[in-house]
Scaffold this motif. Structure first.
Motif, PDB file in Angstrom:
ATOM      1  N   VAL A  73       0.838  -1.208   0.000  1.00  0.00           N
ATOM      2  CA  VAL A  73       0.000   0.000   0.000  1.00  0.00           C
ATOM      3  C   VAL A  73       0.868   1.252   0.000  1.00  0.00           C
ATOM      4  N   ALA A  76       2.427   1.665  -3.460  1.00  0.00           N
ATOM      5  CA  ALA A  76       1.403   2.068  -4.437  1.00  0.00           C
ATOM      6  C   ALA A  76       1.028   3.532  -4.238  1.00  0.00           C
ATOM      7  N   ALA A  77       0.860   3.956  -2.993  1.00  0.00           N
ATOM      8  CA  ALA A  77       0.503   5.354  -2.721  1.00  0.00           C
ATOM      9  C   ALA A  77       1.629   6.290  -3.138  1.00  0.00           C
ATOM     10  N   ARG A  80       1.680   6.856  -6.775  1.00  0.00           N
ATOM     11  CA  ARG A  80       0.372   7.331  -7.231  1.00  0.00           C
ATOM     12  C   ARG A  80      -0.407   6.252  -7.973  1.00  0.00           C
ATOM     13  N   GLY A  81      -0.200   5.047  -7.523  1.00  0.00           N
ATOM     14  CA  GLY A  81      -0.887   3.915  -8.128  1.00  0.00           C
ATOM     15  C   GLY A  81      -1.863   3.309  -7.149  1.00  0.00           C
ATOM     16  N   ARG A  82      -2.371   2.181  -7.529  1.00  0.00           N
ATOM     17  CA  ARG A  82      -3.304   1.446  -6.684  1.00  0.00           C
ATOM     18  C   ARG A  82      -2.824   0.016  -6.621  1.00  0.00           C
ATOM     19  N   SER A  83      -2.870  -0.543  -5.447  1.00  0.00           N
ATOM     20  CA  SER A  83      -2.437  -1.924  -5.276  1.00  0.00           C
ATOM     21  C   SER A  83      -3.482  -2.868  -5.827  1.00  0.00           C
ATOM     22  N   GLU A  84      -3.039  -3.787  -6.654  1.00  0.00           N
ATOM     23  CA  GLU A  84      -3.951  -4.789  -7.196  1.00  0.00           C
ATOM     24  C   GLU A  84      -4.190  -5.919  -6.199  1.00  0.00           C
ATOM     25  N   ASP A  87      -7.205  -4.869  -1.098  1.00  0.00           N
ATOM     26  CA  ASP A  87      -8.492  -4.229  -1.380  1.00  0.00           C
ATOM     27  C   ASP A  87      -8.511  -2.768  -0.920  1.00  0.00           C
ATOM     28  N   GLU A  88      -9.449  -2.014  -1.456  1.00  0.00           N
ATOM     29  CA  GLU A  88      -9.520  -0.572  -1.213  1.00  0.00           C
ATOM     30  C   GLU A  88      -9.759  -0.229   0.252  1.00  0.00           C
ATOM     31  N   SER A  91      -6.532  -0.698   2.099  1.00  0.00           N
ATOM     32  CA  SER A  91      -5.628   0.390   1.721  1.00  0.00           C
ATOM     33  C   SER A  91      -5.965   1.665   2.483  1.00  0.00           C
ATOM     34  N   GLY A  92      -7.254   1.966   2.596  1.00  0.00           N
ATOM     35  CA  GLY A  92      -7.676   3.168   3.317  1.00  0.00           C
ATOM     36  C   GLY A  92      -7.279   3.127   4.781  1.00  0.00           C
TER      37      GLY A  92
END
Length: 112
Positions: A73, A76-77, A80-84, A87-88, A91-92
């Protein structure tokens, strides 16, 4: 007679060689992303490698998310990406804990 000093881990003599090999393979597979996350924290906050790893470990413990996923996470942050693979919602939670930890560690101390 030899005295053990410090926090040397004791070898697990009961682990089967196949189990040990699998544990080492998992460690090798997850190490690069953890090192990337440590490097990002070190660069951003001028932390030592030990401080950066401790921060990742604390985040993992406070969020009940595996260290490897916390590192995923963070990387990815930072890119500026998103981890595949994470889950969201997780990540939050991890990013909120990163912010809290960073604010706590970088808040200037006030003298009276």
């Amino acid at each position: 007679m030899s005295l053990r000093r410090g926090r040397e881990p004791r070898p697990d003599l009961t682990a089967a060689p196949a189990t040990e090999v699998e544990q080492l393979r998992r460690a090798l597979a997850t190490q690069p992303i953890i090192e990337q996350a440590k490097g990002m924290l070190m660069l951003l906050w001028q932390w030592t490698p030990e401080e950066a790893f401790a921060a990742l470990r604390v985040i993992s413990q406070h969020t009940n998310v595996k260290l490897h996923d916390v590192a995923t996470v963070v990387v990815a942050a930072g890119s500026r990406g998103r981890s595949e693979s994470v889950d969201e919602a997780t990540s939050g939670v991890v990013l909120a804990e990163v912010r809290r930890l960073v604010l706590d560690r970088t808040r200037p101390t006030t003298s009276r």
